[in-house]
Motif scaffolding. Structure first.
Motif, PDB file in Angstrom:
ATOM      1  N   ARG A   1       0.853  -1.194   0.000  1.00  0.00           N
ATOM      2  CA  ARG A   1       0.000   0.000   0.000  1.00  0.00           C
ATOM      3  C   ARG A   1       0.888   1.243   0.000  1.00  0.00           C
ATOM      4  NH1 ARG A   1      -5.470  -1.321   2.061  1.00  0.00           N
ATOM      5  NH2 ARG A   1      -5.718   0.930   1.964  1.00  0.00           N
ATOM      6  N   THR A   2       0.973   1.927  -1.145  1.00  0.00           N
ATOM      7  CA  THR A   2       1.876   3.081  -1.226  1.00  0.00           C
ATOM      8  C   THR A   2       1.323   4.317  -0.531  1.00  0.00           C
ATOM      9  OG1 THR A   2       0.915   3.953  -3.268  1.00  0.00           O
ATOM     10  CG2 THR A   2       2.695   2.331  -3.505  1.00  0.00           C
ATOM     11  N   ARG A   3      -0.012   4.350  -0.324  1.00  0.00           N
ATOM     12  CA  ARG A   3      -0.713   5.519   0.234  1.00  0.00           C
ATOM     13  C   ARG A   3      -0.770   6.693  -0.744  1.00  0.00           C
ATOM     14  NH1 ARG A   3      -3.742   3.205   3.908  1.00  0.00           N
ATOM     15  NH2 ARG A   3      -2.541   1.820   5.254  1.00  0.00           N
ATOM     16  N   ASP A   4      -0.214   6.513  -1.926  1.00  0.00           N
ATOM     17  CA  ASP A   4      -0.298   7.565  -2.940  1.00  0.00           C
ATOM     18  C   ASP A   4      -1.577   7.382  -3.749  1.00  0.00           C
ATOM     19  OD1 ASP A   4       2.115   8.993  -2.495  1.00  0.00           O
ATOM     20  OD2 ASP A   4       3.245   7.376  -3.452  1.00  0.00           O
ATOM     21  N   ILE A   5      -2.254   8.493  -4.000  1.00  0.00           N
ATOM     22  CA  ILE A   5      -3.494   8.431  -4.778  1.00  0.00           C
ATOM     23  C   ILE A   5      -3.196   8.805  -6.236  1.00  0.00           C
ATOM     24  CG2 ILE A   5      -5.799   9.429  -5.091  1.00  0.00           C
ATOM     25  CD1 ILE A   5      -5.770   9.839  -2.003  1.00  0.00           C
ATOM     26  N   VAL A   6      -3.554   7.897  -7.141  1.00  0.00           N
ATOM     27  CA  VAL A   6      -3.327   8.115  -8.577  1.00  0.00           C
ATOM     28  C   VAL A   6      -4.511   7.519  -9.346  1.00  0.00           C
ATOM     29  CG1 VAL A   6      -0.799   7.941  -8.368  1.00  0.00           C
ATOM     30  CG2 VAL A   6      -2.128   5.906  -8.935  1.00  0.00           C
ATOM     31  N   SER A   7      -4.516   7.750 -10.646  1.00  0.00           N
ATOM     32  CA  SER A   7      -5.391   6.978 -11.531  1.00  0.00           C
ATOM     33  C   SER A   7      -4.472   6.274 -12.524  1.00  0.00           C
ATOM     34  CB  SER A   7      -6.386   7.895 -12.243  1.00  0.00           C
ATOM     35  OG  SER A   7      -5.682   8.846 -13.010  1.00  0.00           O
ATOM     36  N   ILE A   8      -5.020   5.310 -13.258  1.00  0.00           N
ATOM     37  CA  ILE A   8      -4.164   4.561 -14.188  1.00  0.00           C
ATOM     38  C   ILE A   8      -4.821   4.475 -15.566  1.00  0.00           C
ATOM     39  CG2 ILE A   8      -5.053   2.244 -13.662  1.00  0.00           C
ATOM     40  CD1 ILE A   8      -2.010   1.370 -13.556  1.00  0.00           C
TER      41      ILE A   8
END
Lengths: 143, 433
Positions: free
Chosen positions: B298-305
């Protein structure tokens, strides 16, 4: 022999000193001596008042950080060299002064000075030995 | 150029087969070699042979930073320390730091993915790179260094800081590539002007910028100021360091090297996958790492792909710029900072209760500044200035020791730190990214 000084933490903000002083005024507390030590970001207000125990409670209730420190008030001859004579005694006896400041009132022809020593009891004994007049808590109240 | 065309441009169905094979091997490897993972698998009621394809990854438990802290230092290692040839340490949330280790093959993997990044940004073998990421325990410096060596760049190992020297080196050796944090690129431009150097005439044509969040606005400013292409690189030390994903000159998302770092985007609350293109937490599985492979980290970074093939020819999916965090971590001058670390420092200093606030600010073209406000209480207070100055100095020193950042410490009166819903707001971030 020792008297109670109240120190108050003050941020360097406009009106803070006023807030503290007006709080004392509202509670009928009279300032006898006052000194402000300032740094870049905060200050320490040190006061001697006629009702220290009431004052400390007033500050606590107002969420103001304050504490009582024992200091010694000394009568200094109001003449050239009067303070120097006392400082010489202290220096010779190896007593360290943290800071000092003057009273608002004078007692007859003598000036009153507040001294903060790192070792207050040792300082008091030495002052007594040299017959230097120390102001009592009682007389501060009555000033 | 494309550094590893075979994997970076692999048809999607073939890529899926590679990922599936690698995940199968990984599940068996980690189950056999790491008791912590064996317990995690057993608790989840899953055996390695239940993993038949990459789609089965959803059956596996997540790994978090807490797992890394609780099993510090060696609990998550799958290899004997004798086979570990390099370690790096980064900040943990509190208490134990985060330790990562690399076998010789892991360093090869790191070099490979960083070479892919450099090439993806537009570097060609024979170019010179000025590497202004910090060398040392921070993974940025050495990661970029290894990538440069791997692809045959001439590497100038500058490390961070020494701005005037950075600019002198740029003038003398004319490196085409600069790698550093984006805020440092702008700071160097300011310094250059003061030295009478026109940034537009600088030698840098490609920037590989990362280790902190930054915006399109900042990119435009860097590109206009330095007359260069500014690309974004992503990574985190737990996964490998920098080298997890990198933008190509199309600047339309960061290519994540999914043949080795398998991405999932999940709803941070439910743990379920979000719909394609939606924002969610990035979760990464290291498919081939040996020393500390991580499953569903769980990187805790919020992104979209975005899984569409890119104009550059790469099929590796693209993640967006980091849009936020699911925790309260902030990045200051490229260093990850958790408010809890500062709380820990304050608790450790006698007489201090943790009513504090962290203010992060960045003046235009300057570096991040951190101020920590600490509410004075009667236990800490003294009638002597020197005692309070000493307390300030001590807090500053401890923060610097734990976080490797220099913070300004300001003592404030009680109850002056704003409290919302009874809880103090711990971080005020005034930076314009």
């Amino acid at each position: 022999m020792k008297i109670k000084q109240i120190s108050i933490f003050l941020e360097n903000r406009k009106g803070r000193l006023y807030d503290v002083c007006s709080l004392l005024g509202k509670n009928d507390i009279n300032i006898r001596a006052l000194n402000v030590a300032e740094t870049e970001s905060f200050g320490i207000l040190r006061i001697v008042v006629n009702k220290p125990d009431v004052a400390i409670k007033v500050f606590k209730d107002a969420d103001i950080v304050a504490k009582i420190t024992d200091v010694i008030a000394i009568e200094v001859d109001d003449r050239p060299g009067g303070l120097a004579d006392i400082l010489k005694v202290l220096a010779d006896e190896d007593v360290n002064i943290e800071y000092m400041y003057g009273f608002v009132e004078k007692s007859s022809d003598r000036a009153l000075m507040v001294f903060r020593f790192d070792d207050v009891d040792k300082a008091a004994a030495i002052l007594k030995k040299h017959n230097i007049r120390i102001v009592t808590e009682q007389s501060v109240r009555e000033l | 150029m494309i550094w590893n065309e075979k994997y970076e441009c692999m048809p999607v169905n073939e890529l899926k087969q590679v990922q599936s094979e690698r995940l199968k091997k990984l599940a068996a490897y980690i189950y056999t070699n790491c008791s912590v993972y064996k317990d995690k698998f057993d608790k989840a009621g899953i055996k390695p042979d239940a993993i038949r394809s990459i789609d089965d990854i959803k059956k596996l438990p997540f790994t978090t930073k807490i797992d890394m802290r609780d099993n510090y230092p060696y609990g998550l290692f799958c290899k004997d320390q004798k086979e570990v040839i390099e370690i790096h340490v980064s900040s943990g949330t509190t208490g134990n730091p985060t330790l990562v280790g690399y076998t010789r093959d892991d360093i090869k993997l790191w070099s490979e993915v960083m070479a892919r990044c450099m090439a993806c940004a537009g570097a060609e073998p024979g170019d010179t790179i000025q590497n202004a990421y910090g060398y040392g325990l921070f993974t940025g410096g050495l990661g970029a260094h290894y990538g440069g060596l791997e692809m045959g760049l001439r590497v100038i190992p500058m490390s961070s800081g020494q701005t005037q020297r950075q600019l002198k080196i740029m003038q003398d050796f004319k490196p085409k590539i600069i790698s550093c944090t984006p805020s440092y690129a702008l700071y160097m431009a300011e310094e250059a002007r003061e030295m009478g150097i026109d940034p537009k005439k600088g030698s840098w044509k490609i920037g590989v910028f990362g280790a902190e969040p930054w915006s399109e606005k900042m990119r435009n400013e860097i590109e206009a100021t330095w007359n260069m292409l500014a690309t974004d690189i992503y990574g985190l030390s737990e996964i490998i360091g920098p080298g997890v994903a990198q933008e190509c000159p199309n600047k339309n998302g960061l290519h994540i090297f999914s043949d080795v770092f398998y991405p999932e985007i999940i709803d941070p609350d439910s743990g379920e996958a979000v719909a394609e293109g939606q924002d969610g937490e990035l979760v990464i599985t290291t498919l081939t790492k040996q020393a500390i492979p991580l499953i569903r980290y769980r990187t805790r970074d919020i992104v979209s792909i975005n899984y569409e093939k890119c104009k550059c020819g790469r099929t590796s999916p693209r993640i967006s710029k980091i849009k936020g965090r699911t925790d309260d971590m902030i990045v200051v001058r490229g260093i990850n900072v958790f408010p809890s670390q500062i709380e820990h420092v304050l608790l450790g200093i006698k007489g201090t209760e943790p009513h504090y606030q962290i203010i992060v600010d960045r003046q235009q073209h300057q570096l991040d500044e951190v101020e920590v406000l600490v509410e004075v209480n009667s236990k800490m207070f003294s009638d002597e200035v020197k005692q309070l100055e000493e307390l300030k100095r001590k807090i500053k020193k401890e923060i610097s020791a734990v976080l490797s950042i220099s913070a300004k410490v300001t003592l404030v009166e009680p109850k002056t730190i704003e409290r919302s819903m009874g809880k103090a707001k711990r971080v005020i971030d005034k930076r314009q990214m």
